[in-house]
Design a protein around this motif. Structure first.
Motif, PDB file in Angstrom:
ATOM      1  N   UNK A   1       0.785  -1.251  -0.252  1.00 57.23           N
ATOM      2  CA  UNK A   1       0.106   0.091  -0.077  1.00 57.23           C
ATOM      3  C   UNK A   1       0.801   1.301  -0.107  1.00 57.23           C
ATOM      4  N   UNK A   2       2.089   1.153  -0.245  1.00 57.95           N
ATOM      5  CA  UNK A   2       2.972   2.439  -0.581  1.00 57.95           C
ATOM      6  C   UNK A   2       3.516   2.522  -2.137  1.00 57.95           C
ATOM      7  N   UNK A   3       3.579   3.742  -2.523  1.00 58.50           N
ATOM      8  CA  UNK A   3       3.954   4.047  -3.760  1.00 58.50           C
ATOM      9  C   UNK A   3       5.581   4.585  -3.529  1.00 58.50           C
ATOM     10  N   UNK A   4       6.411   4.019  -4.385  1.00 57.90           N
ATOM     11  CA  UNK A   4       7.869   4.571  -4.608  1.00 57.90           C
ATOM     12  C   UNK A   4       8.159   5.170  -5.908  1.00 57.90           C
ATOM     13  N   UNK A   5       8.667   6.081  -6.285  1.00 64.12           N
ATOM     14  CA  UNK A   5       9.282   6.662  -7.397  1.00 64.12           C
ATOM     15  C   UNK A   5      10.936   6.103  -7.447  1.00 64.12           C
ATOM     16  N   UNK A   6      11.063   5.265  -8.652  1.00 66.64           N
ATOM     17  CA  UNK A   6      12.321   4.977  -8.916  1.00 66.64           C
ATOM     18  C   UNK A   6      13.027   5.970  -9.714  1.00 66.64           C
ATOM     19  N   UNK A   7      14.294   6.211  -9.083  1.00 61.66           N
ATOM     20  CA  UNK A   7      15.059   7.229  -9.748  1.00 61.66           C
ATOM     21  C   UNK A   7      16.435   6.609  -9.788  1.00 61.66           C
ATOM     22  N   UNK A   8      17.082   7.115 -10.826  1.00 65.07           N
ATOM     23  CA  UNK A   8      18.571   6.832 -11.106  1.00 65.07           C
ATOM     24  C   UNK A   8      19.482   8.126 -11.010  1.00 65.07           C
ATOM     25  N   UNK A   9      20.114   8.381  -9.842  1.00 68.89           N
ATOM     26  CA  UNK A   9      21.074   9.258  -9.530  1.00 68.89           C
ATOM     27  C   UNK A   9      22.157   9.450  -9.962  1.00 68.89           C
ATOM     28  N   UNK A  10      22.807  10.197 -11.033  1.00 73.67           N
ATOM     29  CA  UNK A  10      23.880  10.112 -11.538  1.00 73.67           C
ATOM     30  C   UNK A  10      24.596  11.453 -11.798  1.00 73.67           C
ATOM     31  N   UNK A  11      24.346  12.457 -11.157  1.00 72.08           N
ATOM     32  CA  UNK A  11      24.742  13.609 -11.280  1.00 72.08           C
ATOM     33  C   UNK A  11      26.309  13.770 -10.554  1.00 72.08           C
ATOM     34  N   UNK A  12      27.362  14.275 -11.240  1.00 68.23           N
ATOM     35  CA  UNK A  12      28.659  14.342 -10.751  1.00 68.23           C
ATOM     36  C   UNK A  12      28.805  15.291  -9.729  1.00 68.23           C
ATOM     37  N   UNK A  13      29.458  14.788  -8.580  1.00 70.55           N
ATOM     38  CA  UNK A  13      29.586  15.681  -7.225  1.00 70.55           C
ATOM     39  C   UNK A  13      31.033  15.827  -6.882  1.00 70.55           C
ATOM     40  N   UNK A  14      31.828  15.181  -7.427  1.00 69.49           N
ATOM     41  CA  UNK A  14      33.304  15.311  -7.027  1.00 69.49           C
ATOM     42  C   UNK A  14      34.197  14.629  -7.994  1.00 69.49           C
ATOM     43  N   UNK A  15      35.543  14.672  -7.858  1.00 75.32           N
ATOM     44  CA  UNK A  15      36.282  13.884  -8.868  1.00 75.32           C
ATOM     45  C   UNK A  15      36.293  12.734  -8.873  1.00 75.32           C
ATOM     46  N   UNK A  16      36.052  11.877  -7.803  1.00 73.58           N
ATOM     47  CA  UNK A  16      35.957  10.492  -7.755  1.00 73.58           C
ATOM     48  C   UNK A  16      34.811  10.110  -8.586  1.00 73.58           C
ATOM     49  N   UNK A  17      33.814  10.585  -8.748  1.00 74.93           N
ATOM     50  CA  UNK A  17      32.757  10.165  -9.575  1.00 74.93           C
ATOM     51  C   UNK A  17      33.034  10.290 -11.122  1.00 74.93           C
ATOM     52  N   UNK A  18      33.984  11.306 -11.354  1.00 81.86           N
ATOM     53  CA  UNK A  18      34.265  11.351 -12.919  1.00 81.86           C
ATOM     54  C   UNK A  18      35.362  10.339 -12.946  1.00 81.86           C
ATOM     55  N   UNK A  19      36.031   9.923 -12.254  1.00 86.18           N
ATOM     56  CA  UNK A  19      37.286   8.943 -12.339  1.00 86.18           C
ATOM     57  C   UNK A  19      36.887   7.445 -12.486  1.00 86.18           C
ATOM     58  N   UNK A  20      35.406   7.308 -11.894  1.00 87.83           N
ATOM     59  CA  UNK A  20      34.838   5.866 -11.823  1.00 87.83           C
ATOM     60  C   UNK A  20      33.977   5.875 -12.960  1.00 87.83           C
ATOM     61  N   UNK A  21      33.733   6.593 -13.832  1.00 86.06           N
ATOM     62  CA  UNK A  21      32.918   6.428 -15.046  1.00 86.06           C
ATOM     63  C   UNK A  21      33.559   5.110 -15.971  1.00 86.06           C
TER      64      UNK A  21
END
Length: 429
Positions: free
Chosen positions: A224-244
């Motif tokens: 009886x609960x509804x959840x919205x599925x989202x994919x969070x992929x915005x870059x926040x730091x240098x490490x996020x770019x390095x792991x692409x």
């Protein structure tokens, strides 16, 4: 004709007094309403179209951006001239309208034509309109005094906090930032590794661009609960770019850090802003909107800066680099001083030569009324109170004084002669 006007004025003294009072009152109202500036605005009625396409040569900008825009903007009505300028990575098109054309009507017509011209430009190139200001709209410059912050942090503070706050001030068209470094993520790629893993620079650019994004999914219902599925992929730091992940090599994912390194740096700069030889500073230029009162806008900016300063980091304050209000106040003080000097001089001259205080009072009264009437015409013709117009009023005060002295002295002489003749013609008993 002049004699009839004089006779009418002498026969209707109350009407003349009421008209003079109305002129003076309306003149005071016009003084409050008339825009005040230091420099007369002699710039043309123009709309600027700015287009950025970084990395392209001036010839490419001229052929693919400037020429199509100029060709399509020529059909707008009431245009006087169109000028185009192409430089490295940027194009400027100046659409100059007739002087009697409303500025915002002109901007609307240019924007309508740009919607059509957009399809003629290269993909990803979008022209935009410049601020609705004039060539003399730079009324206030400021910079940040932040000895404990580097230039990149100061520029970020200016662009993401100070600039947005000052743009809310009524009458401000734009706050242009200057100085410092605009922060950016920089990928330093090793070409040998690119060749080894068989990856092109275009692949790296597309993969990094595609992985800097949020995506949305469907709704998921459970208990009886509804959840919205989202994919969070915005870059926040240098490490996020390095792991692409860019590709795979024998089943092993090849990431950005495997073909180069990621660092924080500053965008390419074409100049610096130095303050009194003490070093670089970061600040902004406040551009006033067309037809606004410069003095009031500057006062509102200073009040807003006091509020904004409360939210700045510790040790960061505002410093004024250029303030046009001081020049405006000096121009107003010059006219005010001239008016006071003329009143005193006229009073002394009339009293010395005529020994008649009522004659001096007539001239003294007409000075403020004449000045107030001058501001009525400034308001009617849309001319701001600036150095040129105020200087004209100051010079005109001298003419008014000269005419007043001559007319009063002449009237005084005729009245005296008439009284003498009447006295001499009276039979003596």
């Amino acid at each position: 004709m002049v004699q009839k006007i004089i006779e009418l004025a002498l026969q209707n003294k109350l009407m003349v007094l009421m008209i003079s009072t109305a002129l003076f009152a309306y003149g005071l109202y016009s003084i409050q309403k008339n825009p005040i500036d230091a420099i007369p605005d002699l710039s043309e009625n123009q709309v600027i179209v700015f287009t950025e396409w970084m990395g392209r040569s001036p010839q490419v900008i001229e052929d693919q951006v400037t020429y199509p825009l100029v060709s399509n903007l020529q059909g707008i009505p009431q245009i006087k001239n169109i000028r185009g300028t192409s430089m490295f990575g940027m194009s400027f098109v100046y659409v100059i309208f007739e002087d009697n054309v409303n500025t915002y009507w002109a901007r609307t017509r240019v924007l309508e034509r740009l919607n059509f011209a957009q399809r003629l430009l290269p993909q990803g190139v979008t022209p935009s309109l410049g601020p609705d200001g004039t060539g003399v709209g730079h009324i206030f410059w400021y910079h940040l005094d932040a000895p404990k912050m580097d230039l990149g942090e100061q520029r970020a503070l200016q662009d993401w906090y100070v600039k947005f706050a000052l743009q809310t001030v009524p009458g401000v068209a734009e706050v242009a930032s200057f100085g410092g470094f605009e922060k950016q993520y920089q990928l330093v790629i090793d070409p040998v590794k690119l060749q080894y893993y068989n990856i092109s620079l275009m692949d790296v650019m597309n993969k990094v661009k595609a992985n800097n994004n949020d995506v949305g999914g469907r709704k998921f219902e459970m208990a009886d609960m509804a959840y919205i599925i989202r994919g969070l992929g915005y870059i926040k730091n240098k490490q996020d770019i390095e792991e692409i992940a860019l590709n795979n090599y024998n089943g092993i994912p090849i990431k950005v850090k495997d073909i180069g390194r990621v660092q924080m740096g500053g965008d390419l700069r074409l100049g610096i802003f130095d303050m009194d030889g003490q070093g670089e500073v970061v600040g902004g230029i406040v551009v006033m909107r067309y037809g606004e009162n410069a003095n009031k806008v500057i006062e509102a900016i200073k009040e807003k800066m006091q509020e904004v300063e409360k939210g700045l980091p510790e040790g960061v304050t505002f410093k004024t680099s250029y303030d046009r209000s001081s020049l405006i106040q000096e121009a107003i003080a010059s006219v005010r001083g001239t008016l006071i000097e003329e009143i005193i001089t006229v009073s002394i001259v009339v009293l010395l030569f005529l020994f008649h205080w009522r004659s001096a009072l007539i001239i003294i009264i007409q000075l403020p009324i004449s000045v107030a009437a001058g501001f009525i015409f400034l308001e009617l013709f849309g001319i701001s109170s600036n150095i040129m117009s105020l200087t004209g009023i100051a010079l005109a005060i001298g003419v008014v004084v000269d005419d007043g002295i001559v007319m009063v002295e002449n009237a005084y002489r005729h009245i005296s002669e008439a009284q003498s003749e009447k006295f001499n013609s009276t039979p003596k008993v």
